[in-house]
Design a protein around this motif. Structure first.
Motif, PDB file in Angstrom:
ATOM      1  N   THR A 192       0.830  -1.217   0.000  1.00  0.00           N
ATOM      2  CA  THR A 192       0.000   0.000   0.000  1.00  0.00           C
ATOM      3  C   THR A 192       0.863   1.265   0.000  1.00  0.00           C
ATOM      4  OG1 THR A 192      -0.195   0.028   2.408  1.00  0.00           O
ATOM      5  CG2 THR A 192      -1.908  -1.125   1.218  1.00  0.00           C
ATOM      6  N   GLY A 193       2.168   1.110  -0.201  1.00  0.00           N
ATOM      7  CA  GLY A 193       3.019   2.283  -0.398  1.00  0.00           C
ATOM      8  C   GLY A 193       3.881   2.695   0.781  1.00  0.00           C
ATOM      9  N   TYR A 194       3.758   2.009   1.907  1.00  0.00           N
ATOM     10  CA  TYR A 194       4.603   2.367   3.056  1.00  0.00           C
ATOM     11  C   TYR A 194       6.052   1.959   2.784  1.00  0.00           C
ATOM     12  CZ  TYR A 194       0.713   3.455   6.193  1.00  0.00           C
ATOM     13  OH  TYR A 194      -0.383   4.035   6.778  1.00  0.00           O
ATOM     14  N   PRO A 195       7.014   2.820   3.122  1.00  0.00           N
ATOM     15  CA  PRO A 195       8.414   2.393   3.071  1.00  0.00           C
ATOM     16  C   PRO A 195       8.669   1.396   4.216  1.00  0.00           C
ATOM     17  CG  PRO A 195       8.204   4.807   3.273  1.00  0.00           C
ATOM     18  CD  PRO A 195       6.859   4.220   3.561  1.00  0.00           C
ATOM     19  N   VAL A 196       9.135   0.205   3.874  1.00  0.00           N
ATOM     20  CA  VAL A 196       9.283  -0.861   4.869  1.00  0.00           C
ATOM     21  C   VAL A 196      10.730  -1.362   4.904  1.00  0.00           C
ATOM     22  CG1 VAL A 196       8.594  -3.235   5.469  1.00  0.00           C
ATOM     23  CG2 VAL A 196       6.869  -1.614   4.653  1.00  0.00           C
ATOM     24  N   ILE A 197      11.236  -1.529   6.124  1.00  0.00           N
ATOM     25  CA  ILE A 197      12.570  -2.119   6.322  1.00  0.00           C
ATOM     26  C   ILE A 197      12.394  -3.417   7.103  1.00  0.00           C
ATOM     27  CG2 ILE A 197      14.873  -1.795   7.296  1.00  0.00           C
ATOM     28  CD1 ILE A 197      14.224   1.246   7.394  1.00  0.00           C
ATOM     29  N   ILE A 198      12.991  -4.480   6.596  1.00  0.00           N
ATOM     30  CA  ILE A 198      13.031  -5.745   7.335  1.00  0.00           C
ATOM     31  C   ILE A 198      14.269  -5.727   8.224  1.00  0.00           C
ATOM     32  CG2 ILE A 198      13.459  -8.258   7.104  1.00  0.00           C
ATOM     33  CD1 ILE A 198      10.647  -7.597   6.269  1.00  0.00           C
ATOM     34  N   GLY A 199      14.068  -6.005   9.517  1.00  0.00           N
ATOM     35  CA  GLY A 199      15.192  -6.078  10.444  1.00  0.00           C
ATOM     36  C   GLY A 199      15.499  -7.519  10.810  1.00  0.00           C
ATOM     37  N   SER A 200      16.769  -7.751  11.084  1.00  0.00           N
ATOM     38  CA  SER A 200      17.231  -9.080  11.507  1.00  0.00           C
ATOM     39  C   SER A 200      18.486  -8.882  12.355  1.00  0.00           C
ATOM     40  CB  SER A 200      17.577  -9.925  10.270  1.00  0.00           C
ATOM     41  OG  SER A 200      18.307 -11.084  10.633  1.00  0.00           O
ATOM     42  N   ARG A 201      18.883  -9.940  13.086  1.00  0.00           N
ATOM     43  CA  ARG A 201      20.184  -9.859  13.759  1.00  0.00           C
ATOM     44  C   ARG A 201      21.299  -9.847  12.726  1.00  0.00           C
ATOM     45  NH1 ARG A 201      19.278 -14.977  17.390  1.00  0.00           N
ATOM     46  NH2 ARG A 201      18.117 -15.469  15.484  1.00  0.00           N
ATOM     47  N   LEU A 202      21.038 -10.391  11.556  1.00  0.00           N
ATOM     48  CA  LEU A 202      22.057 -10.491  10.503  1.00  0.00           C
ATOM     49  C   LEU A 202      21.626  -9.683   9.287  1.00  0.00           C
ATOM     50  CD1 LEU A 202      22.578 -14.359  10.633  1.00  0.00           C
ATOM     51  CD2 LEU A 202      24.118 -12.595  11.548  1.00  0.00           C
ATOM     52  N   THR A 203      22.485  -8.755   8.890  1.00  0.00           N
ATOM     53  CA  THR A 203      22.141  -7.896   7.747  1.00  0.00           C
ATOM     54  C   THR A 203      21.827  -8.735   6.505  1.00  0.00           C
ATOM     55  OG1 THR A 203      23.641  -6.248   8.623  1.00  0.00           O
ATOM     56  CG2 THR A 203      22.996  -5.963   6.337  1.00  0.00           C
ATOM     57  N   GLU A 204      22.658  -9.765   6.236  1.00  0.00           N
ATOM     58  CA  GLU A 204      22.472 -10.553   5.008  1.00  0.00           C
ATOM     59  C   GLU A 204      21.116 -11.255   5.011  1.00  0.00           C
ATOM     60  OE1 GLU A 204      25.241 -11.652   7.209  1.00  0.00           O
ATOM     61  OE2 GLU A 204      25.937  -9.675   6.569  1.00  0.00           O
ATOM     62  N   LYS A 205      20.699 -11.725   6.198  1.00  0.00           N
ATOM     63  CA  LYS A 205      19.411 -12.420   6.289  1.00  0.00           C
ATOM     64  C   LYS A 205      18.267 -11.427   6.029  1.00  0.00           C
ATOM     65  CE  LYS A 205      16.860 -15.492   9.434  1.00  0.00           C
ATOM     66  NZ  LYS A 205      16.804 -16.028  10.809  1.00  0.00           N
ATOM     67  N   ALA A 206      18.415 -10.228   6.573  1.00  0.00           N
ATOM     68  CA  ALA A 206      17.395  -9.187   6.344  1.00  0.00           C
ATOM     69  C   ALA A 206      17.331  -8.846   4.860  1.00  0.00           C
ATOM     70  CB  ALA A 206      17.735  -7.947   7.157  1.00  0.00           C
ATOM     71  N   GLU A 207      18.499  -8.724   4.243  1.00  0.00           N
ATOM     72  CA  GLU A 207      18.525  -8.373   2.811  1.00  0.00           C
ATOM     73  C   GLU A 207      17.899  -9.486   1.976  1.00  0.00           C
ATOM     74  OE1 GLU A 207      22.493  -5.490   2.777  1.00  0.00           O
ATOM     75  OE2 GLU A 207      22.708  -7.603   2.220  1.00  0.00           O
ATOM     76  N   ARG A 208      18.156 -10.724   2.375  1.00  0.00           N
ATOM     77  CA  ARG A 208      17.604 -11.862   1.623  1.00  0.00           C
ATOM     78  C   ARG A 208      16.067 -11.869   1.712  1.00  0.00           C
ATOM     79  NH1 ARG A 208      21.092 -15.356   3.621  1.00  0.00           N
ATOM     80  NH2 ARG A 208      19.712 -16.308   5.140  1.00  0.00           N
ATOM     81  N   THR A 209      15.552 -11.686   2.930  1.00  0.00           N
ATOM     82  CA  THR A 209      14.086 -11.663   3.088  1.00  0.00           C
ATOM     83  C   THR A 209      13.486 -10.488   2.320  1.00  0.00           C
ATOM     84  OG1 THR A 209      14.205 -12.735   5.238  1.00  0.00           O
ATOM     85  CG2 THR A 209      12.193 -11.500   4.791  1.00  0.00           C
ATOM     86  N   ALA A 210      14.138  -9.322   2.414  1.00  0.00           N
ATOM     87  CA  ALA A 210      13.630  -8.141   1.700  1.00  0.00           C
ATOM     88  C   ALA A 210      13.576  -8.421   0.200  1.00  0.00           C
ATOM     89  CB  ALA A 210      14.511  -6.932   1.998  1.00  0.00           C
ATOM     90  N   ALA A 211      14.635  -9.054  -0.329  1.00  0.00           N
ATOM     91  CA  ALA A 211      14.678  -9.341  -1.772  1.00  0.00           C
ATOM     92  C   ALA A 211      13.559 -10.308  -2.156  1.00  0.00           C
ATOM     93  CB  ALA A 211      16.043  -9.919  -2.147  1.00  0.00           C
TER      94      ALA A 211
END
Ligand SMILES: NC(=O)c1ccc[n+]([C@@H]2O[C@H](COP(=O)([O-])OP(=O)(O)OC[C@H]3O[C@@H](n4cnc5c(N)ncnc54)[C@H](OP(=O)(O)O)[C@@H]3O)[C@@H](O)[C@H]2O)c1
Length: 222
Positions: A32-51
């Motif tokens: 719906t247009g909200y800017p969303v950041i996925i957080g994780s203890r591990l940056t790579e894991k957060a980036e993977r989920t975001a992708a």
């Protein structure tokens, strides 16, 4: 990307957003247009989920960051770490969360042996640990992960009870919940949130007894 009154939509961080509950919330709000950041203890894991979520939605706006960096970059943070890590996560993110609204989705209920938790609520404990610089709002404890991922554009047949000491913060979060396709109801202060956590125990028991996965909360009479 903006509200009708031309105010920019707040940046959202889903802390512990790599598990079962976080991704569905992230997809609903990002779509719906909200800017969303996925957080994780591990940056790579957060980036993977975001992708993965970006790919599912055909967008590229969801970011992945380590939890602390995600919290600092957001205006509203949603805590979806596994309930057994609630205390340590809140303690570890104390400084990063100052000045934010923290939506605490924690329901301290074991799926295999559902029992209502004892007071104080997880959200009250978070508020006490984080201090007055963070406005904690308890919400979403009863919305099952698997229904969030369905019918992303549609409304969910699910009422969300929202508890907070700060009514203005609760109203910001209720707006967010409505934008995500759910109905939000203000349900008192953070002490009441222990009852909402306990409803998760009821819903799990209903699901088990009736052989479904879709038991949900409704509010009538308002
Ligand atoms: N599942 C549901 O249907 C549902 C419904 C309503 C509310 N909730 C609530 O939402 C929260 C998350 O539930 P979930 O089912 O999504 O949990 P989950 O999938 O088991 O875990 C969520 C995330 O917690 C993080 N985590 C694990 N151990 C941690 C630790 N020691 N410290 C910090 N973070 C840790 C992990 O992220 P990283 O490894 O990436 O850091 C993991 O992806 C819980 O409080 C639950 O009560 C769940």
């Amino acid at each position: 990307m903006s509200k009708s009154n031309n105010q920019p939509l707040p940046v959202l961080a889903i802390l512990g957003g790599t598990g079962k509950e976080g991704p569905g919330l992230a997809m609903r709000w990002a779509s719906t247009g909200y800017p969303v950041i996925i957080g994780s203890r591990l940056t790579e894991k957060a980036e993977r989920t975001a992708a993965e979520l970006n790919e599912k939605l055909g967008i590229d706006s969801i970011q992945g960051l380590e939890n602390g960096a995600a919290a600092r970059a957001a205006e509203i943070c949603v805590l979806t770490v596994v309930h057994t890590a609630h205390k340590s996560a809140v303690e570890g993110l104390r400084e990063d969360l100052q000045g934010k609204i923290l939506v605490d989705a924690t329901a301290r209920v074991d799926f295999r042996d559902p029992k209502p938790p004892t007071p104080p609520s997880a959200a009250r404990m978070a508020q006490d640990k984080l201090g007055p610089g963070v406005r904690v709002v308890a919400a979403l404890q009863n919305v099952p992960a698997h229904i969030l991922k369905r019918n992303l554009e549609g409304r969910l047949d699910s009422a969300v009870l929202v508890c907070a000491d700060d009514v203005e913060a609760a109203e910001r979060v209720m707006e967010l919940i409505e934008a995500g396709g759910m109905r939000a109801y203000f349900a008192g202060d953070l002490d009441n949130a222990v009852v909402v956590e306990g409803l998760t125990s009821i819903l799990i028991s209903l699901n088990k007894h009736y052989g479904v996965k879709t038991a949900s909360i409704g509010v009538t009479g308002l």
